[in-house]
Design a protein around this motif. Sequence first.
Motif, PDB file in Angstrom:
ATOM      1  N   PRO A  18     -26.696 -19.797 -27.994  1.00 18.77           N
ATOM      2  CA  PRO A  18     -25.822 -20.976 -27.890  1.00 18.77           C
ATOM      3  C   PRO A  18     -25.980 -21.773 -26.599  1.00 18.77           C
ATOM      4  N   VAL A  19     -26.532 -21.159 -25.539  1.00 11.13           N
ATOM      5  CA  VAL A  19     -26.668 -21.874 -24.275  1.00 11.13           C
ATOM      6  C   VAL A  19     -27.537 -23.121 -24.435  1.00 11.13           C
ATOM      7  N   TYR A  20     -28.467 -23.089 -25.390  1.00 17.65           N
ATOM      8  CA  TYR A  20     -29.313 -24.268 -25.593  1.00 17.65           C
ATOM      9  C   TYR A  20     -28.473 -25.464 -26.036  1.00 17.65           C
ATOM     10  N   LEU A  21     -27.537 -25.215 -26.913  1.00 11.55           N
ATOM     11  CA  LEU A  21     -26.683 -26.301 -27.413  1.00 11.55           C
ATOM     12  C   LEU A  21     -25.851 -26.898 -26.279  1.00 11.55           C
ATOM     13  N   ARG A  22     -25.331 -26.021 -25.422  1.00 14.16           N
ATOM     14  CA  ARG A  22     -24.546 -26.512 -24.288  1.00 14.16           C
ATOM     15  C   ARG A  22     -25.391 -27.360 -23.343  1.00 14.16           C
ATOM     16  N   ARG A  23     -26.594 -26.894 -23.054  1.00 13.38           N
ATOM     17  CA  ARG A  23     -27.477 -27.662 -22.174  1.00 13.38           C
ATOM     18  C   ARG A  23     -27.915 -28.975 -22.823  1.00 13.38           C
ATOM     19  N   ALA A  24     -28.145 -28.961 -24.121  1.00 11.79           N
ATOM     20  CA  ALA A  24     -28.517 -30.201 -24.814  1.00 11.79           C
ATOM     21  C   ALA A  24     -27.411 -31.236 -24.696  1.00 11.79           C
ATOM     22  N   ARG A  25     -26.161 -30.775 -24.811  1.00 14.17           N
ATOM     23  CA  ARG A  25     -25.028 -31.702 -24.656  1.00 14.17           C
ATOM     24  C   ARG A  25     -25.015 -32.296 -23.251  1.00 14.17           C
ATOM     25  N   GLU A  26     -25.212 -31.462 -22.250  1.00 17.24           N
ATOM     26  CA  GLU A  26     -25.195 -31.928 -20.862  1.00 17.24           C
ATOM     27  C   GLU A  26     -26.327 -32.914 -20.591  1.00 17.24           C
ATOM     28  N   ILE A  27     -27.500 -32.614 -21.109  1.00 13.80           N
ATOM     29  CA  ILE A  27     -28.660 -33.479 -20.878  1.00 13.80           C
ATOM     30  C   ILE A  27     -28.465 -34.829 -21.553  1.00 13.80           C
ATOM     31  N   CYS A  28     -28.016 -34.810 -22.784  1.00 11.86           N
ATOM     32  CA  CYS A  28     -27.789 -36.072 -23.500  1.00 11.86           C
ATOM     33  C   CYS A  28     -26.708 -36.909 -22.818  1.00 11.86           C
ATOM     34  N   GLN A  29     -25.682 -36.234 -22.338  1.00 11.41           N
ATOM     35  CA  GLN A  29     -24.612 -36.941 -21.637  1.00 11.41           C
ATOM     36  C   GLN A  29     -25.149 -37.591 -20.358  1.00 11.41           C
ATOM     37  N   GLN A  30     -25.946 -36.852 -19.609  1.00 11.65           N
ATOM     38  CA  GLN A  30     -26.467 -37.349 -18.342  1.00 11.65           C
ATOM     39  C   GLN A  30     -27.369 -38.563 -18.519  1.00 11.65           C
ATOM     40  N   TYR A  31     -28.177 -38.556 -19.570  1.00  7.47           N
ATOM     41  CA  TYR A  31     -29.181 -39.611 -19.731  1.00  7.47           C
ATOM     42  C   TYR A  31     -28.805 -40.646 -20.794  1.00  7.47           C
ATOM     43  N   GLN A  32     -27.558 -40.617 -21.246  1.00  4.30           N
ATOM     44  CA  GLN A  32     -27.069 -41.596 -22.224  1.00  4.30           C
ATOM     45  C   GLN A  32     -27.925 -41.618 -23.494  1.00  4.30           C
ATOM     46  N   VAL A  33     -28.011 -40.468 -24.100  1.00  4.27           N
ATOM     47  CA  VAL A  33     -28.674 -40.301 -25.392  1.00  4.27           C
ATOM     48  C   VAL A  33     -27.666 -39.634 -26.323  1.00  4.27           C
ATOM     49  N   HIS A  34     -27.499 -40.163 -27.518  1.00  3.84           N
ATOM     50  CA  HIS A  34     -26.545 -39.562 -28.446  1.00  3.84           C
ATOM     51  C   HIS A  34     -26.997 -38.160 -28.867  1.00  3.84           C
ATOM     52  N   LEU A  35     -26.029 -37.282 -29.081  1.00  2.00           N
ATOM     53  CA  LEU A  35     -26.287 -35.964 -29.659  1.00  2.00           C
ATOM     54  C   LEU A  35     -25.717 -35.954 -31.073  1.00  2.00           C
ATOM     55  N   ILE A  36     -26.591 -35.766 -32.056  1.00  2.00           N
ATOM     56  CA  ILE A  36     -26.184 -35.685 -33.461  1.00  2.00           C
ATOM     57  C   ILE A  36     -26.250 -34.224 -33.888  1.00  2.00           C
ATOM     58  N   ALA A  37     -25.122 -33.654 -34.267  1.00  2.00           N
ATOM     59  CA  ALA A  37     -25.076 -32.272 -34.744  1.00  2.00           C
ATOM     60  C   ALA A  37     -25.188 -32.279 -36.266  1.00  2.00           C
ATOM     61  N   ASP A  38     -26.291 -31.773 -36.769  1.00  2.00           N
ATOM     62  CA  ASP A  38     -26.494 -31.634 -38.214  1.00  2.00           C
ATOM     63  C   ASP A  38     -25.924 -30.287 -38.633  1.00  2.00           C
ATOM     64  N   GLU A  39     -24.646 -30.300 -39.032  1.00  2.00           N
ATOM     65  CA  GLU A  39     -23.978 -29.076 -39.473  1.00  2.00           C
ATOM     66  C   GLU A  39     -23.906 -29.021 -40.993  1.00  2.00           C
ATOM     67  N   ILE A  40     -24.828 -29.705 -41.655  1.00  2.00           N
ATOM     68  CA  ILE A  40     -24.826 -29.755 -43.117  1.00  2.00           C
ATOM     69  C   ILE A  40     -24.910 -28.357 -43.712  1.00  2.00           C
ATOM     70  N   ALA A  41     -25.807 -27.541 -43.195  1.00  2.00           N
ATOM     71  CA  ALA A  41     -25.971 -26.181 -43.717  1.00  2.00           C
ATOM     72  C   ALA A  41     -25.115 -25.160 -42.990  1.00  2.00           C
ATOM     73  N   VAL A  42     -24.872 -25.358 -41.682  1.00  2.00           N
ATOM     74  CA  VAL A  42     -24.217 -24.314 -40.884  1.00  2.00           C
ATOM     75  C   VAL A  42     -22.716 -24.517 -40.722  1.00  2.00           C
ATOM     76  N   GLY A  43     -22.195 -25.653 -41.183  1.00  2.00           N
ATOM     77  CA  GLY A  43     -20.768 -25.909 -41.045  1.00  2.00           C
ATOM     78  C   GLY A  43     -19.934 -25.098 -42.029  1.00  2.00           C
ATOM     79  N   PHE A  44     -18.624 -25.149 -41.830  1.00  2.00           N
ATOM     80  CA  PHE A  44     -17.654 -24.504 -42.712  1.00  2.00           C
ATOM     81  C   PHE A  44     -17.837 -22.991 -42.778  1.00  2.00           C
ATOM     82  N   GLY A  45     -17.939 -22.393 -41.579  1.00  2.00           N
ATOM     83  CA  GLY A  45     -17.832 -20.953 -41.459  1.00  2.00           C
ATOM     84  C   GLY A  45     -19.115 -20.162 -41.516  1.00  2.00           C
ATOM     85  N   ARG A  46     -20.251 -20.784 -41.782  1.00  2.00           N
ATOM     86  CA  ARG A  46     -21.480 -20.015 -41.960  1.00  2.00           C
ATOM     87  C   ARG A  46     -21.895 -19.244 -40.713  1.00  2.00           C
ATOM     88  N   THR A  47     -21.658 -19.808 -39.537  1.00  2.00           N
ATOM     89  CA  THR A  47     -22.129 -19.154 -38.311  1.00  2.00           C
ATOM     90  C   THR A  47     -21.058 -18.288 -37.650  1.00  2.00           C
TER      91      THR A  47
END
Length: 434
Positions: free
Chosen positions: A232-261
């Motif tokens: 999970p640390v990768y996801l946290r760092r991706a959020r920080e990097i996108c925030q710092q450089y003004q790039v949107h972060l799109i979370a594709d939770e199509i398969a993993v959403g609603f309790g799968r993980t």
Amino acid sequence: MSNQNLLNRSLQSVWHPCTQMKQHEAYPLIPIQRGEGVWLYDVAGNQYLDAVSSWWVNLFGHNNPRIKDAIKQQLDTLEHVMLAGFTHEPVVALSEKLAQLTGLGHAFYASDGASATEIALKMSFHYWRNSGKSNKTKFISLQNSYHGETLGALGVTDVAIFKDTYAPLLMQSAQMPSPDFRLAEAGESAESFALRCAEQLEHYVSQHHHELAAFIIEPLVQCAAGMGMYHPVYLRRAREICQQYQVHLIADEIAVGFGRTGTLFACEQTNVRPDFICLSKGITGGYLPLSVVLTTDEVYAAFYDDSVAKGFLHSHSYTGNPLACSAALATLAIFETENVLEKNRAKAAYLTTKMQAFTHLPIEHLRYQGMITAFDVKSESVHFSRDCYAAALKNGLLIRPIGNTVYFMPPYTISESEIDFMLDAALKSVQLAI
């Protein structure tokens, strides 16, 4: 009507998805008549345990009474009305509930996961255009990523068998090193590897952020890549990097959403709030097609203008369908009232223990993430996936290996005795296919 007659009619009239149709000369279609719980029944009365939740959509079993009743009640009042210029109670209630659960509002609806990806990509691009940064037009994703098979979604997908044929039609995107821990160096921990991949992401973004609109990512599990799991640390760092450089972060939770993980949404495991979240598959419990993109107030505000051209003019005829929204509301109600996530943790722990029966086989990377279990089979057979699938059907089990990866994503209603059956049938099938 005979079984064979139905199969012949299907082969003459239906073009089946993700299929080389000629293979059905040797591997007949299975004519399913009904479903109950985790089981599917064909017209001859044979039963199959649905260990892949019918392509990852069925959360609470086939023929679930709560979801059925919600659809029936809605059917008595309103089946559909266009959402342009009109609204209705189910779509409003569902949007409010999803905003509460995700921290993102302004839900935009479609009917399938690829359409949700298209919407998120277009929204991100259009946001930057409306904000006076029209040079931010490019997208990045992970190596081995999968985000759907429409042209925009395929442009950020990195699975060759789906993408290569259509390459001349696709927008170009860049793929970042995948933090899938199977790719780590010997002796390197999943966390260290994820951080190393995040460093490479930051290097690329720092060099190209002026032209990047968004980074789209499957949180925690790259499902179509053979259930590639990462720290999970990768996801946290991706959020920080996108925030710092003004790039949107799109979370594709199509398969993993609603309790799968293990949590309702995978992003929750690092308290990451993306700029966009794409949801589909399990959102209606597997009953009706529906997808949704939720985003921030800031993104929404960039489209709110007197100019029609600044509006988001994307549309689908069945956007926000009341029947589908009612099924989704019933699905969320089951999560709220039946302690689903806690029960899932107990079932996942039981499954983990029982998976020891596979350790004598030539397998590697036995891995778990919530209600997803996977392992890779060391087999020289180029037909392992096909042969394992066919053997499993003969053993009363529906699994669809991805290459040499065997995985389980069963409905959450599966019992311990049904887990035992699933694993016993899978064990026999793998042994036959190796």
